[in-house]
Design a protein around this motif. Structure first.
Motif, PDB file in Angstrom:
ATOM      1  N   LEU A 207       0.822  -1.209   0.000  1.00 40.32           N
ATOM      2  CA  LEU A 207       0.000   0.000   0.000  1.00 40.32           C
ATOM      3  C   LEU A 207       0.860   1.264   0.000  1.00 40.32           C
ATOM      4  O   LEU A 207       0.560   2.233  -0.699  1.00 40.32           O
ATOM      5  N   THR A 208       1.960   1.258   0.773  1.00 35.27           N
ATOM      6  CA  THR A 208       2.782   2.464   0.847  1.00 35.27           C
ATOM      7  C   THR A 208       3.865   2.505  -0.229  1.00 35.27           C
ATOM      8  O   THR A 208       4.574   3.496  -0.332  1.00 35.27           O
ATOM      9  N   SER A 209       4.003   1.438  -1.001  1.00 38.68           N
ATOM     10  CA  SER A 209       5.000   1.489  -2.081  1.00 38.68           C
ATOM     11  C   SER A 209       4.342   1.531  -3.461  1.00 38.68           C
ATOM     12  O   SER A 209       4.902   2.078  -4.400  1.00 38.68           O
ATOM     13  N   GLN A 210       3.151   0.965  -3.589  1.00 39.39           N
ATOM     14  CA  GLN A 210       2.503   0.918  -4.909  1.00 39.39           C
ATOM     15  C   GLN A 210       1.140   1.578  -4.937  1.00 39.39           C
ATOM     16  O   GLN A 210       0.588   1.808  -6.014  1.00 39.39           O
ATOM     17  N   GLY A 211       0.574   1.853  -3.766  1.00 33.83           N
ATOM     18  CA  GLY A 211      -0.744   2.473  -3.745  1.00 33.83           C
ATOM     19  C   GLY A 211      -1.852   1.459  -3.949  1.00 33.83           C
ATOM     20  O   GLY A 211      -1.637   0.248  -3.879  1.00 33.83           O
TER      21      GLY A 211
ATOM     22  N   ARG B 177       1.643   8.419   2.712  1.00 32.00           N
ATOM     23  CA  ARG B 177       1.017   7.642   1.631  1.00 32.00           C
ATOM     24  C   ARG B 177      -0.132   6.790   2.175  1.00 32.00           C
ATOM     25  O   ARG B 177      -1.165   6.649   1.524  1.00 32.00           O
TER      26      ARG B 177
ATOM     27  N   ALA C 129      -3.046   9.107   2.530  1.00 36.14           N
ATOM     28  CA  ALA C 129      -3.631   9.453   1.230  1.00 36.14           C
ATOM     29  C   ALA C 129      -4.513   8.315   0.718  1.00 36.14           C
ATOM     30  O   ALA C 129      -5.630   8.542   0.258  1.00 36.14           O
ATOM     31  N   VAL C 130      -4.005   7.088   0.835  1.00 31.74           N
ATOM     32  CA  VAL C 130      -4.784   5.936   0.375  1.00 31.74           C
ATOM     33  C   VAL C 130      -6.028   5.756   1.245  1.00 31.74           C
ATOM     34  O   VAL C 130      -7.130   5.534   0.736  1.00 31.74           O
TER      35      VAL C 130
ATOM     36  N   ASP D 284      -3.383   0.420  -6.524  1.00 33.94           N
ATOM     37  CA  ASP D 284      -3.333  -0.494  -7.672  1.00 33.94           C
ATOM     38  C   ASP D 284      -2.736  -1.850  -7.304  1.00 33.94           C
ATOM     39  O   ASP D 284      -3.065  -2.862  -7.920  1.00 33.94           O
TER      40      ASP D 284
ATOM     41  N   VAL E 216       1.005  15.530   2.176  1.00 34.98           N
ATOM     42  CA  VAL E 216       0.122  14.716   1.330  1.00 34.98           C
ATOM     43  C   VAL E 216      -0.364  15.489   0.101  1.00 34.98           C
ATOM     44  O   VAL E 216      -0.437  14.941  -0.991  1.00 34.98           O
TER      45      VAL E 216
ATOM     46  N   GLY F 266       3.053  17.323  -1.360  1.00 36.06           N
ATOM     47  CA  GLY F 266       4.100  16.346  -1.647  1.00 36.06           C
ATOM     48  C   GLY F 266       5.459  16.713  -1.087  1.00 36.06           C
ATOM     49  O   GLY F 266       6.494  16.293  -1.605  1.00 36.06           O
TER      50      GLY F 266
END
Lengths: 211, 211
Positions: free
Chosen positions: A38-42, A114, A117-118, A44, A173, A176
């Motif tokens: 989740l924190t490296s790719q979001g 991150r 944000a997610v 997707d 967030v 950035g």
């Protein structure tokens, strides 16, 4: 990652201590992997097949524990928690700066920016996760709110909490960019200087009534 | 949706005015649909097949204009813009409250809160969209920054801008609740009361040096 909290994330299916321990380890492996992805790719990367591959478990295991992404995110965010807090020392200005700096550190070292944000992007469309978000936000604000409650109350307290934590969130967030030490100090000073209780639309003679 | 801005989102492929107009209309239809899906379903709805179906165009048309999601999001957010601003009237406190209230209205009526959440969550993992985000943020902050620059400068100005816009973002996007009128007024009063330039760690006799 700061020390994760144990959670009651559903009944274990073991029949003895050894099985229980194995189930617990499996769950924690997968939750840890979920947060890493989740924190490296979001968002997707957050599919059961992908997470199963990265974590090294079968898809069936993942689906068995968490039938859908919402269930998995619920446990992952609950397990994660809001991160570490500072230890107030009694100097309000220094304590607020230390706590906001700790908030920044959690973003910098553990991807809290991150993750936030997610979480915000998911919760906006998945109302059943609102309680998870609320618990994280309440824990995340806890120290700042207690510190600011020494000098503010009511709407002013809410505004002060939302502004100081919001400054770090907005910077990290939305812009950035993590806030600098000087920016954090400037924000704390601005808010603390506002604690006189003077209303700007009040008569001039009323300026110092709450000092 | 506030009046969209025309964008140069790639060369049109028409061979005459009628074809140009049709291409422009097609692009705007799809960008509008992209934003509608984005603010109603979030990232999960943002696939070319789904958007083609909702917008009533072929998948080939979408892929022809935007080879991937990043290209589509770039044009959609640029086309959207940051929304409407208030018109300052000369009373700093009232102008700040009006502008933050307009920010809240854009969230409430046009899904700016959800658009921001998605944009932040995407940009955190898609650095090539950072310029789109930065343009939106700069435009979004423009009026607040100009107002606050009347009484702040340097780090204090940055802190004041980040805190006031951050208060609305934190409330709406992270807490999932739009800020009340009273909360907005309390935040503005707090920040404006802090404009004396007094450092809280300065000697007491130095308190009013910049008043």
């Amino acid at each position: 990652m700061s020390p994760p909290r144990e959670t009651a994330a559903g009944p274990d299916k073991g029949t003895g201590p050894a099985v229980d321990a194995r189930v617990t380890r499996t769950r924690q492996d997968i939750l840890r992997t979920t947060l890493e992805v989740l924190t490296s790719q979001g968002l997707d990367g957050l599919t059961h097949p992908h997470l199963a591959e990265v974590a090294g478990y079968s898809r069936a295991t993942l689906y068995n524990h968490w039938p859908n992404r919402t269930a998995l995110l619920r446990d992952a965010f609950t397990w994660r928690g809001a991160g570490e807090h500072s230890q107030p020392g009694g100097d309000l200005r220094a304590d607020l700066i230390a706590e906001l700096t700790m908030f920044r550190t959690e973003m910098q070292r553990h991807g809290l920016d991150r993750a936030l944000a997610v979480l915000a992007a998911v919760t906006a469309f998945t109302p059943e996760l609102a309680d998870v978000r609320d618990a994280l936000v309440t824990d995340g604000e806890r120290v700042n709110r207690a510190l600011l409650a020494q000098v503010f109350q009511g709407d002013e307290l809410d505004a002060a909490v939302l502004m100081l934590t919001g400054m770090v969130i907005n910077s990290a967030v939305v812009h950035g960019q993590l806030p600098s030490d000087d920016l954090i100090a400037a924000a704390v000073d601005l808010v603390l200087r506002g604690r006189t209780g003077r209303r700007l639309d009040a008569p001039a003679g009323d300026e110092d009534r709450l000092q």
